[in-house]
Design a protein around this motif. Structure first.
Motif, PDB file in Angstrom:
ATOM      1  N   TYR A  63       3.983   0.030   6.648  1.00  0.00           N
ATOM      2  CA  TYR A  63       3.508   1.183   5.879  1.00  0.00           C
ATOM      3  C   TYR A  63       4.358   2.411   6.184  1.00  0.00           C
ATOM      4  O   TYR A  63       4.729   3.171   5.285  1.00  0.00           O
ATOM      5  CB  TYR A  63       2.033   1.471   6.174  1.00  0.00           C
ATOM      6  CG  TYR A  63       1.530   2.661   5.384  1.00  0.00           C
ATOM      7  CD1 TYR A  63       1.011   2.488   4.104  1.00  0.00           C
ATOM      8  CD2 TYR A  63       1.626   3.955   5.891  1.00  0.00           C
ATOM      9  CE1 TYR A  63       0.596   3.574   3.357  1.00  0.00           C
ATOM     10  CE2 TYR A  63       1.220   5.051   5.147  1.00  0.00           C
ATOM     11  CZ  TYR A  63       0.703   4.859   3.884  1.00  0.00           C
ATOM     12  OH  TYR A  63       0.301   5.945   3.145  1.00  0.00           O
ATOM     13  N   GLY A  64       4.658   2.633   7.453  1.00  0.00           N
ATOM     14  CA  GLY A  64       5.409   3.819   7.836  1.00  0.00           C
ATOM     15  C   GLY A  64       4.498   4.937   8.302  1.00  0.00           C
ATOM     16  O   GLY A  64       3.317   4.722   8.606  1.00  0.00           O
ATOM     17  N   VAL A  99      -3.422  11.148  -2.255  1.00  0.00           N
ATOM     18  CA  VAL A  99      -2.451  10.260  -2.899  1.00  0.00           C
ATOM     19  C   VAL A  99      -3.220   9.371  -3.877  1.00  0.00           C
ATOM     20  O   VAL A  99      -4.448   9.442  -3.980  1.00  0.00           O
ATOM     21  CB  VAL A  99      -1.716   9.382  -1.865  1.00  0.00           C
ATOM     22  CG1 VAL A  99      -0.919  10.232  -0.887  1.00  0.00           C
ATOM     23  CG2 VAL A  99      -2.710   8.481  -1.116  1.00  0.00           C
ATOM     24  N   SER A 100      -2.500   8.530  -4.581  1.00  0.00           N
ATOM     25  CA  SER A 100      -3.145   7.533  -5.442  1.00  0.00           C
ATOM     26  C   SER A 100      -3.653   6.407  -4.545  1.00  0.00           C
ATOM     27  O   SER A 100      -2.900   5.529  -4.151  1.00  0.00           O
ATOM     28  CB  SER A 100      -2.151   7.000  -6.475  1.00  0.00           C
ATOM     29  OG  SER A 100      -0.903   6.695  -5.858  1.00  0.00           O
ATOM     30  N   ALA A 101      -4.933   6.451  -4.216  1.00  0.00           N
ATOM     31  CA  ALA A 101      -5.519   5.552  -3.224  1.00  0.00           C
ATOM     32  C   ALA A 101      -6.283   4.409  -3.876  1.00  0.00           C
ATOM     33  O   ALA A 101      -6.868   4.551  -4.953  1.00  0.00           O
ATOM     34  CB  ALA A 101      -6.456   6.326  -2.311  1.00  0.00           C
ATOM     35  N   HIS A 102      -6.296   3.270  -3.212  1.00  0.00           N
ATOM     36  CA  HIS A 102      -7.071   2.115  -3.661  1.00  0.00           C
ATOM     37  C   HIS A 102      -8.556   2.363  -3.453  1.00  0.00           C
ATOM     38  O   HIS A 102      -9.373   2.076  -4.303  1.00  0.00           O
ATOM     39  CB  HIS A 102      -6.620   0.873  -2.880  1.00  0.00           C
ATOM     40  CG  HIS A 102      -7.218  -0.407  -3.347  1.00  0.00           C
ATOM     41  ND1 HIS A 102      -8.545  -0.732  -3.152  1.00  0.00           N
ATOM     42  CD2 HIS A 102      -6.664  -1.466  -4.012  1.00  0.00           C
ATOM     43  CE1 HIS A 102      -8.783  -1.935  -3.662  1.00  0.00           C
ATOM     44  NE2 HIS A 102      -7.665  -2.400  -4.199  1.00  0.00           N
ATOM     45  N   ARG A 103      -8.921   2.846  -2.313  1.00  0.00           N
ATOM     46  CA  ARG A 103     -10.259   3.252  -1.880  1.00  0.00           C
ATOM     47  C   ARG A 103     -11.205   2.094  -1.542  1.00  0.00           C
ATOM     48  O   ARG A 103     -12.343   2.323  -1.143  1.00  0.00           O
ATOM     49  CB  ARG A 103     -10.914   4.206  -2.887  1.00  0.00           C
ATOM     50  CG  ARG A 103     -11.820   5.216  -2.180  1.00  0.00           C
ATOM     51  CD  ARG A 103     -12.499   6.150  -3.135  1.00  0.00           C
ATOM     52  NE  ARG A 103     -13.492   5.522  -3.976  1.00  0.00           N
ATOM     53  CZ  ARG A 103     -14.653   5.038  -3.540  1.00  0.00           C
ATOM     54  NH1 ARG A 103     -14.971   5.099  -2.256  1.00  0.00           N
ATOM     55  NH2 ARG A 103     -15.496   4.492  -4.381  1.00  0.00           N
ATOM     56  N   ASP A 104     -10.753   0.868  -1.678  1.00  0.00           N
ATOM     57  CA  ASP A 104     -11.528  -0.277  -1.197  1.00  0.00           C
ATOM     58  C   ASP A 104     -10.553  -1.321  -0.670  1.00  0.00           C
ATOM     59  O   ASP A 104     -10.636  -2.505  -0.984  1.00  0.00           O
ATOM     60  CB  ASP A 104     -12.395  -0.858  -2.321  1.00  0.00           C
ATOM     61  CG  ASP A 104     -13.377  -1.908  -1.818  1.00  0.00           C
ATOM     62  OD1 ASP A 104     -13.760  -1.850  -0.630  1.00  0.00           O
ATOM     63  OD2 ASP A 104     -13.760  -2.799  -2.610  1.00  0.00           O
ATOM     64  N   PHE A 105      -9.617  -0.857   0.161  1.00  0.00           N
ATOM     65  CA  PHE A 105      -8.477  -1.670   0.551  1.00  0.00           C
ATOM     66  C   PHE A 105      -8.790  -2.490   1.792  1.00  0.00           C
ATOM     67  O   PHE A 105      -9.031  -1.935   2.872  1.00  0.00           O
ATOM     68  CB  PHE A 105      -7.269  -0.769   0.791  1.00  0.00           C
ATOM     69  CG  PHE A 105      -5.997  -1.518   1.061  1.00  0.00           C
ATOM     70  CD1 PHE A 105      -5.459  -2.347   0.097  1.00  0.00           C
ATOM     71  CD2 PHE A 105      -5.346  -1.401   2.269  1.00  0.00           C
ATOM     72  CE1 PHE A 105      -4.286  -3.046   0.324  1.00  0.00           C
ATOM     73  CE2 PHE A 105      -4.165  -2.084   2.517  1.00  0.00           C
ATOM     74  CZ  PHE A 105      -3.634  -2.920   1.547  1.00  0.00           C
ATOM     75  N   HIS A 106      -8.774  -3.809   1.643  1.00  0.00           N
ATOM     76  CA  HIS A 106      -9.018  -4.731   2.754  1.00  0.00           C
ATOM     77  C   HIS A 106      -8.388  -6.075   2.402  1.00  0.00           C
ATOM     78  O   HIS A 106      -7.893  -6.269   1.271  1.00  0.00           O
ATOM     79  CB  HIS A 106     -10.513  -4.859   3.048  1.00  0.00           C
ATOM     80  CG  HIS A 106     -11.349  -5.251   1.873  1.00  0.00           C
ATOM     81  ND1 HIS A 106     -11.446  -6.553   1.412  1.00  0.00           N
ATOM     82  CD2 HIS A 106     -12.134  -4.507   1.045  1.00  0.00           C
ATOM     83  CE1 HIS A 106     -12.249  -6.607   0.383  1.00  0.00           C
ATOM     84  NE2 HIS A 106     -12.675  -5.378   0.126  1.00  0.00           N
ATOM     85  N   PRO A 107      -8.354  -7.035   3.333  1.00  0.00           N
ATOM     86  CA  PRO A 107      -7.606  -8.272   3.098  1.00  0.00           C
ATOM     87  C   PRO A 107      -8.033  -9.099   1.890  1.00  0.00           C
ATOM     88  O   PRO A 107      -7.227  -9.882   1.376  1.00  0.00           O
ATOM     89  CB  PRO A 107      -7.795  -9.050   4.403  1.00  0.00           C
ATOM     90  CG  PRO A 107      -7.890  -7.971   5.442  1.00  0.00           C
ATOM     91  CD  PRO A 107      -8.715  -6.894   4.774  1.00  0.00           C
ATOM     92  N   LYS A 108      -9.267  -8.958   1.411  1.00  0.00           N
ATOM     93  CA  LYS A 108      -9.667  -9.692   0.211  1.00  0.00           C
ATOM     94  C   LYS A 108      -9.098  -9.059  -1.058  1.00  0.00           C
ATOM     95  O   LYS A 108      -9.182  -9.660  -2.137  1.00  0.00           O
ATOM     96  CB  LYS A 108     -11.189  -9.759   0.110  1.00  0.00           C
ATOM     97  CG  LYS A 108     -11.826 -10.710   1.106  1.00  0.00           C
ATOM     98  CD  LYS A 108     -13.322 -10.830   0.873  1.00  0.00           C
ATOM     99  CE  LYS A 108     -13.942 -11.820   1.850  1.00  0.00           C
ATOM    100  NZ  LYS A 108     -15.408 -11.952   1.640  1.00  0.00           N
ATOM    101  N   GLN A 109      -8.523  -7.867  -0.931  1.00  0.00           N
ATOM    102  CA  GLN A 109      -7.952  -7.163  -2.078  1.00  0.00           C
ATOM    103  C   GLN A 109      -6.439  -7.284  -2.128  1.00  0.00           C
ATOM    104  O   GLN A 109      -5.779  -6.534  -2.848  1.00  0.00           O
ATOM    105  CB  GLN A 109      -8.329  -5.668  -2.022  1.00  0.00           C
ATOM    106  CG  GLN A 109      -9.812  -5.401  -1.867  1.00  0.00           C
ATOM    107  CD  GLN A 109     -10.594  -5.650  -3.141  1.00  0.00           C
ATOM    108  OE1 GLN A 109     -10.389  -6.648  -3.815  1.00  0.00           O
ATOM    109  NE2 GLN A 109     -11.475  -4.751  -3.473  1.00  0.00           N
ATOM    110  N   LEU A 152       0.833  -1.207   0.000  1.00  0.00           N
ATOM    111  CA  LEU A 152       0.000   0.000   0.000  1.00  0.00           C
ATOM    112  C   LEU A 152       0.865   1.253   0.000  1.00  0.00           C
ATOM    113  O   LEU A 152       0.561   2.231  -0.703  1.00  0.00           O
ATOM    114  CB  LEU A 152      -0.926   0.002   1.220  1.00  0.00           C
ATOM    115  CG  LEU A 152      -1.860   1.210   1.316  1.00  0.00           C
ATOM    116  CD1 LEU A 152      -2.847   1.226   0.158  1.00  0.00           C
ATOM    117  CD2 LEU A 152      -2.603   1.222   2.651  1.00  0.00           C
ATOM    118  N   ALA A 153       1.950   1.241   0.762  1.00  0.00           N
ATOM    119  CA  ALA A 153       2.858   2.395   0.784  1.00  0.00           C
ATOM    120  C   ALA A 153       3.420   2.664  -0.608  1.00  0.00           C
ATOM    121  O   ALA A 153       3.574   3.823  -1.021  1.00  0.00           O
ATOM    122  CB  ALA A 153       3.987   2.151   1.782  1.00  0.00           C
ATOM    123  N   SER A 154       3.717   1.595  -1.360  1.00  0.00           N
ATOM    124  CA  SER A 154       4.215   1.750  -2.721  1.00  0.00           C
ATOM    125  C   SER A 154       3.173   2.404  -3.618  1.00  0.00           C
ATOM    126  O   SER A 154       3.503   3.280  -4.432  1.00  0.00           O
ATOM    127  CB  SER A 154       4.606   0.372  -3.279  1.00  0.00           C
ATOM    128  OG  SER A 154       5.043   0.476  -4.618  1.00  0.00           O
TER     129      SER A 154
END
Length: 288
Positions: A243-244, A176-186, A125-127
């Motif tokens: 992540y940092g 930032v460039s976000a996923h916006r549906d980020f969870h363990p199934k993704q 995710l940090a990347s």
């Protein structure tokens, strides 16, 4: 590409008009399993292509064009390798073809490996967030609040009134460039790395949105009794360490995600017990 007569896409009136476009885009491919089907909205199919395994996505609305544009943008950044590559979309924008991300889905791992792999998820995710990609759409705290108001209908409804004050803490956060549906199934993981999948909702958004959403899903695992609290604590620490430093109010975004998950527990899963457990925790943890 041949479609068996019993294939579910043929019987979905919202998706079947785009079978021809899918056949052209993936002309040399061979159909595999249906990975996900939301009737009337979208379908994801495993396919074998000359370039390797891929995922063919068919949408009722022209979402594929924007997905292709954003994934192509990310492929030229530090996120390359952590997100799928787009292999094209049809001219109507209803069909897209992306590369398959090998690995095991994080959500499906046993407790110990799951907790450990959350660190790799944080690094991936940090990347993505560090890619510098500027997407063609945005998502803000006000968008999140509007979504909560539209989608909540159970016991969690009483918490939405408090969401105004919580969202007030989040105004003018950098994006930032976000996923916006980020969870363990993704997230799919290999022995030493992780990759993100299903960036259909990707947008320029605060980094803390993705971080808070992922943490809310981890907390949910303990709150509904699906995983032990000790494993969840290890997973949270590993994710955040990898992540940092997070630019933004993670507590507020995690709380908003918990309220949304409480609603989904009832409307999507029919679990009033999950909904009440999440509401009870969110009631005690309002970040204002």
């Amino acid at each position: 590409m041949r479609w068996p007569p019993e294939h579910p896409v043929l019987h979905d009136s919202a998706l079947s008009p785009f079978i021809g476009a899918a056949s052209v885009l993936c002309a040399d491919g061979h159909l595999g399993d249906v990975l996900r089907h939301v009737p009337g909205r979208r379908m994801a199919l495993a396919v074998d292509t000359p370039a390797g395994p891929g995922v063919l996505k068919i949408y009722a609305t022209p979402r594929a064009r924007g997905n292709h544009r954003r994934l192509t943008m990310l492929d030229a950044t530090s996120a390359r390798g952590h997100v799928p590559q787009s292999w094209g979309c049809d001219p109507t924008g209803h069909v897209g073809l992306v590369s398959w991300q090998p690995g095991d889905t994080l959500h499906d791992l046993p407790d110990g490996p799951w907790a450990h792999a959350c660190g790799a998820a944080g690094g991936a995710l940090a990347s993505l967030h560090a890619s510098g990609a500027q997407f063609d759409r945005t998502w803000s705290a006000m968008d999140e609040l509007a979504q909560l108001r539209r989608s909540t209908a159970g016991p969690e409804r009483q918490l939405v009134a408090r969401a105004d004050a919580v969202c007030g803490r989040l105004a003018d956060a950098p994006t930032v460039s976000a996923h916006r549906d980020f969870h363990p199934k993704q997230v799919v993981v290999t022995d030493d790395d992780a990759a993100l999948i299903d960036l259909d909702d990707a947008a320029s958004a605060p980094a803390a949105l993705d971080v808070g959403n992922f943490l809310a899903h981890l907390s949910q695992e303990a709150l509904i009794g699906r995983r032990p609290s000790a494993a969840v604590a290890v997973a949270r620490d590993g994710f955040l360490d990898a992540y940092g430093e997070v630019d933004g109010d993670v507590d507020a975004w995690e709380w908003l995600a918990l309220v949304r998950l409480a609603g989904l527990a009832l409307t999507r899963h029919g679990r009033m017990d999950w909904c009440r457990a999440l509401c009870s925790h969110a009631t005690q943890e309002v970040p204002v």
